[in-house]
Design an enzyme around this catalytic site. Structure first.
Site, mmCIF file in Angstrom:
data_model
loop_
_atom_site.group_PDB
_atom_site.id
_atom_site.type_symbol
_atom_site.label_atom_id
_atom_site.label_comp_id
_atom_site.label_asym_id
_atom_site.label_seq_id
_atom_site.Cartn_x
_atom_site.Cartn_y
_atom_site.Cartn_z
ATOM 1 C CB SER A 580 -35.988 -24.434 -11.246
ATOM 2 O OG SER A 580 -34.880 -23.824 -10.684
ATOM 3 C CG ASP A 668 -35.344 -25.119 -3.653
ATOM 4 O OD1 ASP A 668 -36.103 -24.936 -4.628
ATOM 5 O OD2 ASP A 668 -34.099 -25.094 -3.750
ATOM 6 C CG HIS A 700 -34.134 -26.910 -7.049
ATOM 7 N ND1 HIS A 700 -34.789 -25.712 -6.965
ATOM 8 C CD2 HIS A 700 -33.701 -26.998 -8.328
ATOM 9 C CE1 HIS A 700 -34.730 -25.097 -8.137
ATOM 10 N NE2 HIS A 700 -34.081 -25.848 -8.971
HETATM 11 C C1 LIG Z 1 -30.937 -19.654 -8.795
HETATM 12 S S1 LIG Z 1 -31.815 -21.019 -9.288
HETATM 13 C C2 LIG Z 1 -31.970 -20.902 -10.984
HETATM 14 C C3 LIG Z 1 -32.816 -21.955 -11.584
HETATM 15 C C4 LIG Z 1 -32.193 -23.314 -11.444
HETATM 16 N N1 LIG Z 1 -30.845 -23.335 -12.022
HETATM 17 C C5 LIG Z 1 -29.855 -24.066 -11.506
HETATM 18 C C6 LIG Z 1 -28.517 -23.971 -12.148
HETATM 19 O O1 LIG Z 1 -30.041 -24.765 -10.539
HETATM 20 C C7 LIG Z 1 -32.985 -24.354 -12.219
HETATM 21 O O2 LIG Z 1 -33.708 -24.054 -13.141
HETATM 22 N N2 LIG Z 1 -32.713 -25.616 -11.892
HETATM 23 C C8 LIG Z 1 -33.004 -26.677 -12.807
HETATM 24 C C9 LIG Z 1 -31.932 -27.735 -12.729
HETATM 25 C C10 LIG Z 1 -34.321 -27.356 -12.580
HETATM 26 O O3 LIG Z 1 -34.763 -27.456 -11.470
HETATM 27 N N3 LIG Z 1 -34.849 -27.858 -13.711
HETATM 28 C C11 LIG Z 1 -35.882 -28.879 -13.831
HETATM 29 C C12 LIG Z 1 -36.846 -28.988 -12.729
HETATM 30 O O4 LIG Z 1 -36.552 -30.187 -12.176
HETATM 31 C C13 LIG Z 1 -36.642 -28.693 -15.098
HETATM 32 O O5 LIG Z 1 -37.860 -28.608 -15.090
HETATM 33 O O6 LIG Z 1 -35.920 -28.620 -16.086
#
Ligand SMILES: CSCC[C@H](NC(C)=O)C(=O)N[C@@H](C)C(=O)N[C@@H](CO)C(=O)O
Length: 726
Positions: A580, A668, A700
């Site tokens: 992400s 996702d 996701h």
């Molecule tokens: C428009 S999506 C932006 C990225 C996403 N942010 C949010 C608020 O959902 C993101 O990075 N999500 C994280 C919760 C994520 O998936 N993080 C994990 C993977 O499981 C990680 O590696 O920290």
């Protein structure tokens, strides 16, 4: 030779993963006291990956404890697999238990039942569909889900999907005029009307409503908040609790208008705390306007109500405030506000970073609560005295890891503890009140921890280096966790640089299956909590929006170069992976430092913030992280799209030479799969080696058991291939 090496590493990764995947995680824990006051029972619910069945299996365990003089485990029950339990909650007296069961028929249509058990047998079983008054009962989804016994043990409070009117085609034959047409005739032509839901992992959750179930009468009353709030404001309701004396309900209400934004990982959605009086059905707002609130909890004596509160529309996670509502006067007081760290780093309390309080969180003094909160790269147990507004850390500094408070009752505390080499295990503690009115805890391990050999870890502190001094907040330190294999080999292990996603989240010293697996496969892993991560003060979080793609990239690269400079790693054997926003950073790192990384892996990467704006369930994230103030009436102009593109990894793809493997969850809604496709095409157009895996039915996190296992082995295979080539 190279092929043999890859095959050997792949086969080894399969064996290692199978072994580690058996480590269960604890999802709930409860302390109970039967009639015999000298015997305490600890019931815990666990989840474990079952690769053969390709599902996460749930099971319960019980520990039977004497506490005559100290805590002594007298007996342990064998694990019992739990089938189809959505909720399982004991009544306040311990004499009854409610189970919400979900059963799928051969045709895969789901039926739910409300089961009431006493200590001998099942007293009642109600088919939810037969109530014909609401849809599916919500599970423990961390946002809406609720199941609460009234103190009288005569009623249950839960949240379910609002009943939808029947629909039919315009061309459906009309019933004969004299026939007994039902009171609610089906709506014609409404079959295909779009029903907005709450985004990623909430696809079947559109309009949750509050339900009060009368156990004796086996009937349910739906509290339609639209009416009781005397507004046309369409509202989604959740996190409901009984008020003292069961006279009313306190709940969190989210406005459905003008449109819903994705909820998961985003506890800053505009909502409010409300109180419904069940007799008069009057409804009043308790919390401030235009805030985001969650996790309401009454003190045991019912005199105070506390809850967590954030600002709305800003960074998706940030420092939470603890607000107290005096129940008699309804006056609000801020007990714990925003915390700013500045030069202090995380030596002092960095603020509250938690999604919720434990269901039961109070000492018997009615003024001290206990919770888990992220503190730098750890999760500690903190106590908060709402009278003196003081915060104290309860676990010792020596025990660096993740402490999760599961239950607090009668001045006993149940917690789980884990760290990168130790899967979670239970500890039961006795709260000891000290002269300064704070508490210490005397712990007993309920099980012998099953430590994974060959893994060590340490937390590093980094200071942004000189060229970063231009960044705002450049004096803020940040941390990384280095997880290293302890093998005796004198060959320097390859290093995986792993930036977390969010960006406003944190990687903590928890047991993480992929990280332990990579370590057992011989890799060291550098987990970077770059500035903007949670757990390090509000100023750290506020430093990143508008600076993504530079400040966070510099922090990750700075930490990697610093660790490599220590001489324990070969600078020619460094790879990078992230999910992400972590995938976003992976794209930036291989674009801005093209010769530094031998291989890269991205899971659902945000590649082009501009092209993602129209398809993600959180468009606000695209504005906020690009440094553009957001509200729900904003429409992006050319300059906004330009800013978003400028901050995106796609800007640097022409400079990438690092081979990239992209892994996508096909459903996702957070980072739509087309983001990965956009990057895949750009790499191929530039003759860069690219491999893409698409996991059907995964969203996701890509966390279905089979997909997660396949992805891990493919990651090891990809890194092995590119680290063994010249
Ligand atoms: C428009 S999506 C932006 C990225 C996403 N942010 C949010 C608020 O959902 C993101 O990075 N999500 C994280 C919760 C994520 O998936 N993080 C994990 C993977 O499981 C990680 O590696 O920290």
């Amino acid at each position: 030779m190279e092929t043999d090496k890859i095959e050997e590493a792949t086969s080894n990764a399969v064996d290692i993963y199978k072994g580690l995947a058996c480590s269960p995680s604890v999802t709930r824990g409860e302390i109970s006291f039967g009639d015999n006051t000298s015997l305490t029972t600890v019931t815990s619910i666990w989840s474990q990956r079952d690769i053969e069945r390709s599902e996460n299996v749930k099971f319960s365990r019980s520990h039977y404890i004497s506490q005559e003089n100290h805590i002594e485990v007298l007996a342990r029950s064998a694990p019992t697999e739990l089938k189809s339990e959505v909720w399982n909650v004991q009544s306040p007296s311990g004499k009854l238990r409610v189970i919400i069961r979900s059963v799928k028929s051969d045709k895969q249509d789901e039926k739910q039942y409300i089961e009431i058990w006493n200590t001998q047998n099942k007293e009642k079983n109600i088919d939810v569909k037969s109530l014909d008054i609401h849809g599916k009962i919500y599970d423990q989804d961390g946002h809406f889900g609720t199941l609460q016994w009234s103190k009288s043990e005569k009623f249950l409070l839960y949240v379910a999907e609002k009943k939808q009117p029947k629909t039919e085609s315009f061309f459906e034959k009309k019933p004969e005029s004299n026939s007994d047409s039902s009171k609610d005739p089906p709506l014609r032509g409404e079959e295909h009307v779009f029903r907005e839901m709450w985004g990623e992992q909430f696809v079947d959750k559109c309009h949750p409503v509050l339900c009060v179930f009368d156990i004796e009468a086996a009937t349910t009353r739906v509290l339609d908040t639209t009416k009781v709030l005397n507004t046309e404001m369409d509202m989604s309701a959740g996190q409901a609790i009984w008020t003292p004396g069961d006279s009313g309900v306190v709940f969190v209400g989210w406005t459905n208008e003008p449109f819903k934004l994705g909820l998961i990982y985003c506890p800053q959605r505009r909502n409010a705390l409300y109180h419904i009086d069940l007799e008069s059905t009057t409804c009043t707002q308790l919390s401030e306007k235009d805030k985001s609130v969650r996790s309401p909890r009454f003190t045991p004596d019912g005199k105070k109500l506390v809850y967590l509160q954030n600002a709305t529309y800003g960074p998706h996670m940030t420092c939470a405030n603890l607000i107290e509502c005096d129940w008699a006067s309804k006056n609000l007081t801020t007990i714990v506000g925003d915390c700013f760290q500045g030069e202090d780093g995380i030596s002092k309390f960095p603020g509250i970073y938690s999604l919720e309080f434990p269901t039961r969180c109070w000492a018997t003094d009615n003024k001290t609560l206990f919770m888990s909160s992220t503190w730098g790269s750890k999760v500690d147990i903190i106590s908060i005295n709402i009278e003196t507004k003081t915060v104290a850390k309860l676990n010792e500094d020596a025990e660096v890891g993740v402490w999760t408070v599961l239950d607090v009752t009668r001045d006993m505390i149940l917690a789980s503890y884990a760290n990168p080499s130790t899967p979670p295990y239970l500890r039961l503690g006795v709260l000891n009140l000290k002269e300064d009115a704070t508490y210490s805890i005397t712990w007993t391990q309920l099980d012998t921890p099953s430590r994974i050999s060959g893994i060590k870890y340490k937390i590093n502190t980094h200071t942004p280096t000189g060229e970063k001094a231009k960044d705002h907040f450049s004096n803020l330190k940040y941390e990384s966790i280095l997880v290293t294999p302890t093998s005796e080999s004198n060959v320097k292990p390859p290093l995986v640089v792993y930036p977390h996603g969010g960006p406003h989240s944190a990687i903590v010293c928890d047991f993480m299956l992929y990280i332990a697996g990579l370590c057992k496969c011989g890799y060291a892993v550098l987990l970077v909590n770059y500035r903007g991560s949670t757990g390090a003060g509000k100023d750290s979080i506020d430093s990143l929006p508008g600076n993504v793609g530079t400040q966070d990239v510099n922090d990750v690269q700075g930490a990697a170069e610093e660790i490599i400079k220590d001489g324990n790693f070969d600078k020619n054997r460094v790879v990078v992976m992230g999910g992400s926003h972590g995938g976003f950073l992976t794209g930036h790192l291989i674009g801005q430092h093209p010769k530094f990384y031998r291989a890269a892996v991205m899971r659902n990467p945000a590649i082009n913030v501009a092209s993602m704006l129209g398809s993600t369930d959180i468009p606000d994230w695209c504005f906020v992280e690009a440094g553009i103030e957001y509200n729900q009436s904003i429409l992006a102009g050319v300059e906004d799209y330009k800013k978003m593109w400028e901050r995106s990894p796609i800007k640097y793809v022409k400079d990438v030479t690092t081979p990239v493997m992209i892994m996508l969850g096909a459903i996702d809604l957070r980072v739509p799969p087309k983001q990965g496709h956009e990057y895949y095409r750009a790499l191929k157009a530039n003759n860069v080696e690219a491999r893409m895996l698409v996991y059907e039915g995964n969203c996701h996190p890509i966390n279905k058991v089979d997909a997660e296992a396949d992805a891990f082995v493919n990651i090891v295979k990809w890194f092995t291939k590119h680290l063994s080539s010249p």
